[in-house]
Design an enzyme around this catalytic site. Structure first.
Site, PDB file in Angstrom:
ATOM      1  N   LYS A  85      -7.568  -3.311  -0.782  1.00  0.00           N
ATOM      2  CA  LYS A  85      -6.430  -4.108  -1.262  1.00  0.00           C
ATOM      3  C   LYS A  85      -6.862  -5.046  -2.382  1.00  0.00           C
ATOM      4  CE  LYS A  85      -4.000  -3.732   3.118  1.00  0.00           C
ATOM      5  NZ  LYS A  85      -3.381  -4.324   4.317  1.00  0.00           N
ATOM      6  N   GLN A 124      -4.520  -9.775   7.592  1.00  0.00           N
ATOM      7  CA  GLN A 124      -4.807  -8.420   8.082  1.00  0.00           C
ATOM      8  C   GLN A 124      -4.778  -8.392   9.604  1.00  0.00           C
ATOM      9  OE1 GLN A 124      -5.042  -5.872   6.008  1.00  0.00           O
ATOM     10  NE2 GLN A 124      -5.613  -4.294   7.471  1.00  0.00           N
ATOM     11  N   ASP A 179       4.031  -8.438   3.547  1.00  0.00           N
ATOM     12  CA  ASP A 179       3.895  -7.435   4.610  1.00  0.00           C
ATOM     13  C   ASP A 179       5.242  -7.156   5.284  1.00  0.00           C
ATOM     14  OD1 ASP A 179       1.500  -6.146   5.150  1.00  0.00           O
ATOM     15  OD2 ASP A 179       0.598  -7.931   6.072  1.00  0.00           O
TER      16      ASP A 179
HETATM   17  N1  L34 Z   1      -1.168  -7.305   7.912  1.00  0.00           N
HETATM   18  N2  L34 Z   1      -2.317  -5.484   8.726  1.00  0.00           N
HETATM   19  C1  L34 Z   1      -1.430  -5.984   7.867  1.00  0.00           C
HETATM   20  N3  L34 Z   1      -0.788  -5.224   6.942  1.00  0.00           N
HETATM   21  C2  L34 Z   1      -1.033  -3.909   6.881  1.00  0.00           C
HETATM   22  O1  L34 Z   1      -0.339  -3.144   6.021  1.00  0.00           O
HETATM   23  C3  L34 Z   1      -1.970  -3.342   7.733  1.00  0.00           C
HETATM   24  N4  L34 Z   1      -2.349  -2.018   7.676  1.00  0.00           N
HETATM   25  C4  L34 Z   1      -2.655  -1.318   8.916  1.00  0.00           C
HETATM   26  C5  L34 Z   1      -3.674  -2.162   9.689  1.00  0.00           C
HETATM   27  N5  L34 Z   1      -3.418  -3.591   9.603  1.00  0.00           N
HETATM   28  C6  L34 Z   1      -2.596  -4.152   8.681  1.00  0.00           C
HETATM   29  C7  L34 Z   1      -3.033  -1.461   6.661  1.00  0.00           C
HETATM   30  O2  L34 Z   1      -3.168  -1.994   5.574  1.00  0.00           O
HETATM   31  C8  L34 Z   1      -3.249  -0.018   8.409  1.00  0.00           C
HETATM   32  N6  L34 Z   1      -3.513  -0.241   6.994  1.00  0.00           N
HETATM   33  C9  L34 Z   1      -4.194   0.652   6.154  1.00  0.00           C
HETATM   34  C10 L34 Z   1      -4.345   0.439   4.789  1.00  0.00           C
HETATM   35  C11 L34 Z   1      -5.019   1.340   3.979  1.00  0.00           C
HETATM   36  C12 L34 Z   1      -5.580   2.473   4.493  1.00  0.00           C
HETATM   37  C13 L34 Z   1      -5.437   2.696   5.852  1.00  0.00           C
HETATM   38  C14 L34 Z   1      -4.754   1.798   6.666  1.00  0.00           C
HETATM   39  C15 L34 Z   1      -6.337   3.389   3.614  1.00  0.00           C
HETATM   40  O3  L34 Z   1      -6.604   3.100   2.486  1.00  0.00           O
HETATM   41  N7  L34 Z   1      -6.764   4.565   4.129  1.00  0.00           N
HETATM   42  C16 L34 Z   1      -7.524   5.549   3.396  1.00  0.00           C
HETATM   43  C17 L34 Z   1      -8.888   5.757   4.036  1.00  0.00           C
HETATM   44  C18 L34 Z   1      -9.672   4.512   4.194  1.00  0.00           C
HETATM   45  C19 L34 Z   1     -10.988   4.721   4.921  1.00  0.00           C
HETATM   46  O4  L34 Z   1     -11.869   5.367   4.314  1.00  0.00           O
HETATM   47  O5  L34 Z   1     -11.141   4.270   6.059  1.00  0.00           O
HETATM   48  C20 L34 Z   1      -6.769   6.866   3.432  1.00  0.00           C
HETATM   49  O6  L34 Z   1      -6.974   7.677   2.534  1.00  0.00           O
HETATM   50  O7  L34 Z   1      -6.009   7.073   4.370  1.00  0.00           O
END
Ligand code: L34
Length: 300
Positions: A59, A103, A126
């Site tokens: 982020k 987060q 959010d």
């Molecule tokens: N306050 N908490 C708050 N806001 C959110 O919107 C989130 N979330 C969830 C968990 N807690 C939070 C996220 O940001 C889940 N989440 C989130 C964000 C980004 C990715 C996954 C979950 C992401 O970038 N995933 C990548 C892989 C990342 C890795 O290598 O682990 C993908 O390609 O899916």
């Protein structure tokens, strides 16, 4: 990533589509810059959850790339609720901070709802504050939670409008399942779906899931969705991001979704990969919400 075996199966590419959205965001950042406004996002991380660290880093990096000012607050796991509330109070009052994100999950000694309730609804990028969740339910203009908004955008931009379709959501969390249902049931050309929510206590879950034109998995259980739960020609969105131990992998784990991707693939018209599906869309929608927050606050 193995490609779908039917030539017609669509892989809904969250990486590519989020990159398009980020390009659109860059244009908005430039327009704000012309008016002397630098958008700012505070991302607060409490503790050392390894997955949270990855998401938070991503982020912050995306902010920097777009020209959004990123305010990093990394607090130790033993931070008290009062200390966190104090920080949120400061961020609420800081005119350079247009968006505030704490987060999740938070350490168990801190009440998540008490923290979310303390964030100014105008800075709640959010969309978790009750003012925004209430507005979402009423169909009023508001900040929409990033993961649900990302699912909707991914479907629309991939050419699978939810309009008139039966969407079955598996999972009832406050972050994904519930707000996604509220979003997709709305009277709107981008929504207008018939929505069913299933969860761990649902009887006959496979039977209900099989009725989905669009099946959305958000339960946090690796490979939960098996072929018997999927209708032929369904569109499947996999919100799950689970780390499963894998000694053969350099990191010692690999990421799998809530859907048994390989097993379900032959049945579906379209599906999202994990990683590279909904995850990157979540971050893109956060950037969009931050820019909207900055725009709205600078009109005040
Ligand atoms: N306050 N908490 C708050 N806001 C959110 O919107 C989130 N979330 C969830 C968990 N807690 C939070 C996220 O940001 C889940 N989440 C989130 C964000 C980004 C990715 C996954 C979950 C992401 O970038 N995933 C990548 C892989 C990342 C890795 O290598 O682990 C993908 O390609 O899916």
């Amino acid at each position: 990533m193995e490609l779908p075996n039917s030539e017609k199966t669509v892989l809904m590419d969250g990486k590519k589509i989020s990159a398009q959205i980020l390009e659109e965001c860059e244009t908005s950042v430039k327009k704000l810059a012309d008016r002397g406004i630098i958008p700012g996002l505070a991302v607060v991380l409490v503790g050392e959850n390894p997955a949270s660290k990855v998401y938070v880093r991503s982020k912050r990096q995306t902010c920097e790339k777009l020209g959004i000012r990123s305010f990093a607050h990394d607090l130790p796991a033993d931070t008290t609720e009062e200390q966190l509330l104090e920080l949120i109070g400061q961020l609420n009052a800081d005119p350079h901070v247009h968006g505030i994100l704490v987060q999740m999950p938070l350490p168990p000694h801190i009440s998540e709802q008490r923290i979310l309730n303390a964030i100014s609804p105008d800075k709640d990028v959010d969309g978790f504050h009750p003012v925004n969740t209430g507005k979402l339910l009423n169909g009023e203009d508001c900040f929409v939670p990033c993961t649900p908004a990302g699912c909707q955008e991914l479907l629309i931009r991939s050419g699978f409008s939810p309009r008139g379709k039966h969407v079955v959501i598996v999972g009832r969390s406050n972050i994904v399942g519930k707000p996604l249902a509220a979003l997709l049931v709305q009277k709107s050309p981008c929504a207008d779906a018939t929505v069913t929510i299933c969860h761990s206590r649902t009887r006959n879950l496979p039977e209900i899931a099989r009725q989905a034109d669009i099946l959305i998995a958000a339960i946090g259980v690796p490979n939960f969705i098996t072929p018997d739960m999927v209708r032929d020609g369904a569109v499947v969105v996999d919100v799950g991001i689970n780390r499963v131990p894998d000694p053969g992998h350099p990191k010692g784990y690999r990421l799998v979704g809530d859907v048994d991707f390989q097993a379900v693939l032959p049945k579906v018209a379209a599906i999202t990969p994990v990683p590279g599906g909904v995850g990157p869309m979540t971050i893109a929608m956060l950037m969009k919400n931050t820019l909207r927050a900055a725009e709205k606050q600078s009109h005040a």
